[in-house]
Design an enzyme around this catalytic site. Sequence first.
Site, PDB file in Angstrom:
ATOM      1  N   ASN A  99      36.388  42.675  49.429  1.00  7.17           N
ATOM      2  CA  ASN A  99      36.438  42.669  47.967  1.00  7.17           C
ATOM      3  C   ASN A  99      36.094  41.275  47.452  1.00  7.17           C
ATOM      4  O   ASN A  99      36.615  40.279  47.959  1.00  7.17           O
ATOM      5  CB  ASN A  99      37.842  43.089  47.510  1.00  7.17           C
ATOM      6  N   CYS A 130      39.532  43.039  37.471  1.00  6.74           N
ATOM      7  CA  CYS A 130      40.911  42.598  37.687  1.00  6.74           C
ATOM      8  C   CYS A 130      41.505  42.154  36.355  1.00  6.74           C
ATOM      9  O   CYS A 130      40.982  41.258  35.700  1.00  6.74           O
ATOM     10  CB  CYS A 130      40.977  41.476  38.704  1.00  6.74           C
ATOM     11  N   GLY A 246      47.994  54.676  43.110  1.00  5.73           N
ATOM     12  CA  GLY A 246      49.250  55.412  43.207  1.00  5.73           C
ATOM     13  C   GLY A 246      49.414  56.354  44.375  1.00  5.73           C
ATOM     14  O   GLY A 246      50.499  56.901  44.545  1.00  5.73           O
TER      15      GLY A 246
END
Lengths: 306, 246
Positions: A99, A130, A246
């Site tokens: 990343n 971000c 999640g």
Amino acid sequence: MSADLTVDLGFVTLSNPVILASGTAGHADELAPYMDLSIPGAIITKGISLRPRTGNPAPRIWETSSGLINSIGLENPGIDVFLRSLPSLVSKASVVGVNIFGETVSEYADLARRLNEVDGISFIEVNVSCPNVEKGGEHFGHNPDLVREITHLCRQAAPSKGIVVKVPPIIGGMDVCEAALDSGADAITVSNTIPAADVDLSSGRMVPGTAGRGGLSGPAVFPITVNAVRQVRQAFPGAKILASGGAAGSKDVLKLIMAGADAVQIGTVTFLDPAAGERIVGELPELVERLGIDSMSAARGSAIPA
Amino acid sequence: MKTYHECIVTSNQLVAPGITFMELYTLESIAPKPGQFAMIRVAKTRDPFLARPLSIMGYSSHTLKFLFRVTGRGTGLMSEITNGYSLEVLMPLGNPFPEPQGRKILALAGGVGLPPLYYYKEEHPDETTLLLGVKSASALPALPARPWIPVTEDGSAGLKGRVTDVARQMLQSDEFDAIYACGPLPMLAEVKRLGAEAGLPTLVSLEARMACGVGVCHGCAHPLTSGEYAKVCTHGPVFEAGEVVL
């Protein structure tokens, strides 16, 4: 006969759809004492920039109901130090993604160019989203033209690597996803953490971080991810989609695939159990068999209403 | 592979106002060292969401000891767990206080900063002088073994004053070779000055909010004097006092 768990992303084939998400699996082999790093389909290293970044002051994390708000501040040792420790991960993982984030458009291209030369890296995940650094990627991800430019530059700079663009939370339109996919992205990650904040009653201040906000992750955001993945799949039927947000167990992984994902990143659950990646992959065969799923590609998007 | 293991709560009692002493029986044989910590899952339901980091206060024949202050929902729930209930624990984590190797250690504990130094005293009784500083006698934990010299700010028990004031006097004897400390940050800042004045190696154990405890979340970062941050979980929790901002 056991189900086929492999996932063909075009630029690489994964042995299974579980990917350890960036920012939750370290910069190298930090999780090796806790799990067999070859088991997840892929591992994506924590975001790396050209120069080192010290990150944000405490409190960097804030617990919520079923989740976590973080304001780490993209702390990383910079690409040079990162590349020195990377072989420890490459030797253990099945597939490695790296990343990256830049403070300018050209920094993204510089990073991609450096990584293009490095053996053992399968793909580059480009963070344009971000949300927890003032000067970081936030504005890139909210501007489709910049996303198009960054994706295009990374594509050109790293022809031997897959290019995955990690987009901000899908709220409203699909223009950022479209920008990435139109300008050479092999896949998109849907999505980054969701802007969030809380108030610390003991200090009377908003938290986390000095800015008093951060990115929410964990099971709290899972249903949002399911919906976002479905939206992106419907808008881009042929796109390769990595779901992120999640997923905390094998059932969540399959739900996201049935909502349209090709593969699923697990993140915050690794904080709760450093062996989560290994455990979730281990649970998949039985669950897939129980649900009568023949292959990941057959399951992909199968739950989306006609 | 190091992983979360189930442990049985065998004792959980209030030993001072707001302070709980907890013992866990672990099926695994482990070899923790003073200064190391454990991540404890308060509830299998993941509510509270994160595990709680607690310094290990002792270990022998499968029994782990912990001491903690109830500061919020997680520690509140943990203090109410009854005997026989099981908790999942990841341990031992982090770097311990170094072995004495013949040196005399002055160990300074402030309040619930007691566990790592209590454990150290237990492991190295002859080399360790342990001071426990609290506001008044009522805050001294009513533990079966009390291997410390009590120091109370109001003089209601033991020596009167702050633990660092008493330490400053004791250090004039040249009897000690190193200072180890754990407690609130203002106390540790004073310990850092003490160590510098005495010219002794000074180590402090820090606490921090943690998500993972294993070095991947970067949530527990503490500022270093170099301007960088260090992860309390894997770089610490024991640091050289001169290395960290206090």
